[in-house]
Enzyme design. Structure first.
Site, PDB file in Angstrom:
ATOM      1  N   LYS A  32     -16.642 -37.562 -38.888  1.00  0.00           N
ATOM      2  CA  LYS A  32     -15.355 -37.964 -38.326  1.00  0.00           C
ATOM      3  C   LYS A  32     -15.510 -38.112 -36.816  1.00  0.00           C
ATOM      4  O   LYS A  32     -15.973 -37.206 -36.131  1.00  0.00           O
ATOM      5  CB  LYS A  32     -14.304 -36.903 -38.643  1.00  0.00           C
ATOM      6  CG  LYS A  32     -12.918 -37.264 -38.143  1.00  0.00           C
ATOM      7  CD  LYS A  32     -11.890 -36.262 -38.630  1.00  0.00           C
ATOM      8  CE  LYS A  32     -11.734 -35.074 -37.742  1.00  0.00           C
ATOM      9  NZ  LYS A  32     -11.241 -35.346 -36.374  1.00  0.00           N
ATOM     10  N   ASP A  59     -10.771 -41.090 -36.636  1.00  0.00           N
ATOM     11  CA  ASP A  59      -9.528 -40.295 -36.646  1.00  0.00           C
ATOM     12  C   ASP A  59      -8.794 -40.465 -35.314  1.00  0.00           C
ATOM     13  O   ASP A  59      -8.854 -39.599 -34.455  1.00  0.00           O
ATOM     14  CB  ASP A  59      -9.941 -38.829 -36.889  1.00  0.00           C
ATOM     15  CG  ASP A  59      -8.774 -37.854 -36.850  1.00  0.00           C
ATOM     16  OD1 ASP A  59      -7.630 -38.271 -37.089  1.00  0.00           O
ATOM     17  OD2 ASP A  59      -9.025 -36.659 -36.581  1.00  0.00           O
ATOM     18  N   LYS A  61      -5.409 -41.377 -35.284  1.00  0.00           N
ATOM     19  CA  LYS A  61      -3.996 -41.030 -35.550  1.00  0.00           C
ATOM     20  C   LYS A  61      -3.028 -41.949 -34.815  1.00  0.00           C
ATOM     21  O   LYS A  61      -2.227 -41.499 -33.982  1.00  0.00           O
ATOM     22  CB  LYS A  61      -3.719 -39.577 -35.147  1.00  0.00           C
ATOM     23  CG  LYS A  61      -4.585 -38.542 -35.833  1.00  0.00           C
ATOM     24  CD  LYS A  61      -4.139 -37.133 -35.455  1.00  0.00           C
ATOM     25  CE  LYS A  61      -4.960 -36.047 -36.089  1.00  0.00           C
ATOM     26  NZ  LYS A  61      -6.351 -35.948 -35.580  1.00  0.00           N
ATOM     27  N   ASP A  64       2.739 -45.735 -33.011  1.00  0.00           N
ATOM     28  CA  ASP A  64       3.368 -46.588 -31.989  1.00  0.00           C
ATOM     29  C   ASP A  64       4.279 -47.569 -32.721  1.00  0.00           C
ATOM     30  O   ASP A  64       4.474 -47.445 -33.936  1.00  0.00           O
ATOM     31  CB  ASP A  64       2.255 -47.312 -31.187  1.00  0.00           C
ATOM     32  CG  ASP A  64       2.695 -47.647 -29.763  1.00  0.00           C
ATOM     33  OD1 ASP A  64       3.852 -48.102 -29.598  1.00  0.00           O
ATOM     34  OD2 ASP A  64       1.894 -47.468 -28.831  1.00  0.00           O
ATOM     35  N   PRO A  66       5.412 -50.889 -34.717  1.00  0.00           N
ATOM     36  CA  PRO A  66       4.620 -51.605 -35.724  1.00  0.00           C
ATOM     37  C   PRO A  66       3.725 -52.702 -35.153  1.00  0.00           C
ATOM     38  O   PRO A  66       2.552 -52.821 -35.527  1.00  0.00           O
ATOM     39  CB  PRO A  66       5.705 -52.199 -36.646  1.00  0.00           C
ATOM     40  CG  PRO A  66       6.835 -51.221 -36.550  1.00  0.00           C
ATOM     41  CD  PRO A  66       6.826 -50.754 -35.118  1.00  0.00           C
ATOM     42  N   ASN A  67       4.235 -53.483 -34.204  1.00  0.00           N
ATOM     43  CA  ASN A  67       3.446 -54.593 -33.668  1.00  0.00           C
ATOM     44  C   ASN A  67       2.175 -54.101 -32.967  1.00  0.00           C
ATOM     45  O   ASN A  67       1.095 -54.666 -33.141  1.00  0.00           O
ATOM     46  CB  ASN A  67       4.327 -55.407 -32.698  1.00  0.00           C
ATOM     47  CG  ASN A  67       3.603 -56.628 -32.204  1.00  0.00           C
ATOM     48  OD1 ASN A  67       3.183 -57.480 -32.992  1.00  0.00           O
ATOM     49  ND2 ASN A  67       3.405 -56.703 -30.903  1.00  0.00           N
ATOM     50  N   THR A 122      -2.355 -29.684 -39.317  1.00  0.00           N
ATOM     51  CA  THR A 122      -2.673 -28.342 -39.839  1.00  0.00           C
ATOM     52  C   THR A 122      -2.565 -27.277 -38.742  1.00  0.00           C
ATOM     53  O   THR A 122      -2.632 -26.082 -39.025  1.00  0.00           O
ATOM     54  CB  THR A 122      -4.086 -28.308 -40.456  1.00  0.00           C
ATOM     55  OG1 THR A 122      -4.973 -29.033 -39.610  1.00  0.00           O
ATOM     56  CG2 THR A 122      -4.089 -28.932 -41.823  1.00  0.00           C
ATOM     57  N   ARG A 184     -11.983 -23.155 -43.516  1.00  0.00           N
ATOM     58  CA  ARG A 184     -12.780 -22.079 -42.925  1.00  0.00           C
ATOM     59  C   ARG A 184     -13.421 -21.256 -44.036  1.00  0.00           C
ATOM     60  O   ARG A 184     -12.804 -21.029 -45.085  1.00  0.00           O
ATOM     61  CB  ARG A 184     -11.875 -21.134 -42.107  1.00  0.00           C
ATOM     62  CG  ARG A 184     -11.196 -21.771 -40.903  1.00  0.00           C
ATOM     63  CD  ARG A 184     -12.189 -22.037 -39.777  1.00  0.00           C
ATOM     64  NE  ARG A 184     -11.557 -22.513 -38.569  1.00  0.00           N
ATOM     65  CZ  ARG A 184     -11.323 -23.793 -38.259  1.00  0.00           C
ATOM     66  NH1 ARG A 184     -11.664 -24.746 -39.102  1.00  0.00           N
ATOM     67  NH2 ARG A 184     -10.774 -24.126 -37.106  1.00  0.00           N
ATOM     68  N   GLY A 213     -14.954 -28.898 -38.671  1.00  0.00           N
ATOM     69  CA  GLY A 213     -15.448 -29.140 -37.322  1.00  0.00           C
ATOM     70  C   GLY A 213     -16.232 -27.971 -36.794  1.00  0.00           C
ATOM     71  O   GLY A 213     -17.411 -27.784 -37.102  1.00  0.00           O
ATOM     72  N   ARG A 214     -15.535 -27.124 -36.010  1.00  0.00           N
ATOM     73  CA  ARG A 214     -16.206 -26.074 -35.243  1.00  0.00           C
ATOM     74  C   ARG A 214     -17.084 -25.141 -36.067  1.00  0.00           C
ATOM     75  O   ARG A 214     -18.107 -24.670 -35.571  1.00  0.00           O
ATOM     76  CB  ARG A 214     -15.158 -25.282 -34.449  1.00  0.00           C
ATOM     77  CG  ARG A 214     -14.596 -26.086 -33.301  1.00  0.00           C
ATOM     78  CD  ARG A 214     -13.292 -25.549 -32.790  1.00  0.00           C
ATOM     79  NE  ARG A 214     -12.185 -25.797 -33.714  1.00  0.00           N
ATOM     80  CZ  ARG A 214     -10.913 -25.542 -33.413  1.00  0.00           C
ATOM     81  NH1 ARG A 214     -10.594 -25.030 -32.258  1.00  0.00           N
ATOM     82  NH2 ARG A 214      -9.969 -25.811 -34.302  1.00  0.00           N
TER      83      ARG A 214
HETATM   84  O1  C5P Z   1     -12.824 -27.430 -35.748  1.00  0.00           O
HETATM   85  P1  C5P Z   1     -11.900 -27.702 -36.897  1.00  0.00           P
HETATM   86  O2  C5P Z   1     -12.562 -27.493 -38.242  1.00  0.00           O
HETATM   87  O3  C5P Z   1     -10.569 -27.004 -36.767  1.00  0.00           O
HETATM   88  O4  C5P Z   1     -11.644 -29.294 -36.781  1.00  0.00           O
HETATM   89  C1  C5P Z   1     -10.649 -29.961 -37.482  1.00  0.00           C
HETATM   90  C2  C5P Z   1     -10.689 -31.418 -37.127  1.00  0.00           C
HETATM   91  O5  C5P Z   1      -9.702 -32.096 -37.887  1.00  0.00           O
HETATM   92  C3  C5P Z   1     -10.378 -31.735 -35.664  1.00  0.00           C
HETATM   93  O6  C5P Z   1     -11.219 -32.841 -35.307  1.00  0.00           O
HETATM   94  C4  C5P Z   1      -8.941 -32.180 -35.659  1.00  0.00           C
HETATM   95  O7  C5P Z   1      -8.677 -33.155 -34.667  1.00  0.00           O
HETATM   96  C5  C5P Z   1      -8.801 -32.794 -37.049  1.00  0.00           C
HETATM   97  N1  C5P Z   1      -7.446 -32.785 -37.636  1.00  0.00           N
HETATM   98  C6  C5P Z   1      -6.716 -31.633 -37.837  1.00  0.00           C
HETATM   99  N2  C5P Z   1      -5.462 -31.691 -38.407  1.00  0.00           N
HETATM  100  C7  C5P Z   1      -4.948 -32.863 -38.794  1.00  0.00           C
HETATM  101  C8  C5P Z   1      -5.699 -34.030 -38.614  1.00  0.00           C
HETATM  102  C9  C5P Z   1      -6.960 -33.950 -38.044  1.00  0.00           C
HETATM  103  O8  C5P Z   1      -7.190 -30.539 -37.528  1.00  0.00           O
HETATM  104  N3  C5P Z   1      -3.777 -32.922 -39.401  1.00  0.00           N
END
Ligand code: C5P
Length: 236
Positions: A32, A59, A61, A64, A66-67, A122, A184, A213-214
């Site tokens: 991503k 990603d 997101k 804005d 529609p146009n 989230t 996690r 991610g992390r």
């Molecule tokens: O590090 P972590 O596992 O929390 O990363 C989650 C990733 O998902 C981040 O890149 C964050 O921008 C993305 N994300 C999110 N919640 C959303 C949409 C995308 O955490 N609803």
């Protein structure tokens, strides 16, 4: 799109991304690219990652009028990503405009990228949603409402937490994609995420793709951590 784990490449520059990807040797990943990386490196980062054969979720997101979303998606479609997204809060007209833009932007007969909508982030708790967005219904209802709207707009799925997936499956069906961040392992740091779940719970709920991610990118052993998520997902 190969893997059930989408690795969020939340790095500040190409240098860190390529270093990270190189540790995986020839293994094909589903990654991503978010705002942090795309705003620093621009479209060239997509071409470089694609060249290595990885699947890409861009990603950004979009949210804005529609146009504007239509025109932006036309441009993004030409990058050749597998998956892109918008905020469902932008509304049905905006989501339909996003799809039209994607279809208009892909070159000669190519398949358009899949497009999904963010429902509630989230990192948002129910209390926060009520207080800051003035949404009076329970968070689950808000997520289901946005998912239904995204489905009605012709989108391919949503971004939500694992806790809302079985409800979405029951209402909308199994074809609709559910992509869930906030994943996690049991002992991982939660950080800024609020609606978190383990890979085991995500799988049981019927999640299509987990975003991690992390827990992988900041781990001392990224490959080992990635495999742990896959093993937990597969229940082995
Ligand atoms: O590090 P972590 O596992 O929390 O990363 C989650 C990733 O998902 C981040 O890149 C964050 O921008 C993305 N994300 C999110 N919640 C959303 C949409 C995308 O955490 N609803």
């Amino acid at each position: 799109m190969q893997s059930s784990v989408i690795i969020a490449l939340d790095f500040p520059s190409k240098y860190e991304v390529l270093k990270f990807l190189n540790t995986f040797n020839e293994e094909k990943l589903f990654v991503k690219v978010g705002m942090e990386l795309f705003y620093q490196e621009g479209p060239s980062i997509i071409y470089e990652i694609k060249e290595k054969g990885h699947g890409i979720f861009l990603d950004l997101k979009l949210h804005d009028i529609p146009n504007t979303v239509n025109s932006a998606m036309k441009g993004l479609a030409s990058l050749g990503c597998d998956l892109v997204n918008v905020h469902a809060a932008g509304g049905q007209e905006m989501m339909e405009a996003a799809l039209e833009g994607l279809e208009a932007g892909v070159s000669g007969g190519a398949k358009r990228p899949l497009c999904i909508a963010v429902t509630q982030l989230t990192s948002t708790s129910e209390e926060q949603m009520k207080r800051e967005q003035l949404i009076g219904v329970p968070l689950q209802e808000s997520v289901l409402h946005y998912a239904t709207l995204a489905n009605k707009s012709g989108l391919d799925g949503v971004v939500c937490s694992s806790h809302e997936v079985s409800m979405i499956r029951e209402t909308i069906g199994n074809e609709f994609l559910t992509v869930t961040p906030g994943i996690r392992l049991k002992d991982d740091a939660v950080g800024d995420q609020k609606r978190v779940a383990t890979p085991e719970l995500a799988r049981a709920a019927g999640v299509s793709y987990m975003v991690v991610g992390r827990s992988i990118t900041r781990s001392g052993d990224p490959i080992g951590s990635y495999r742990k998520f896959i093993r937990a997902w597969e229940g082995v």
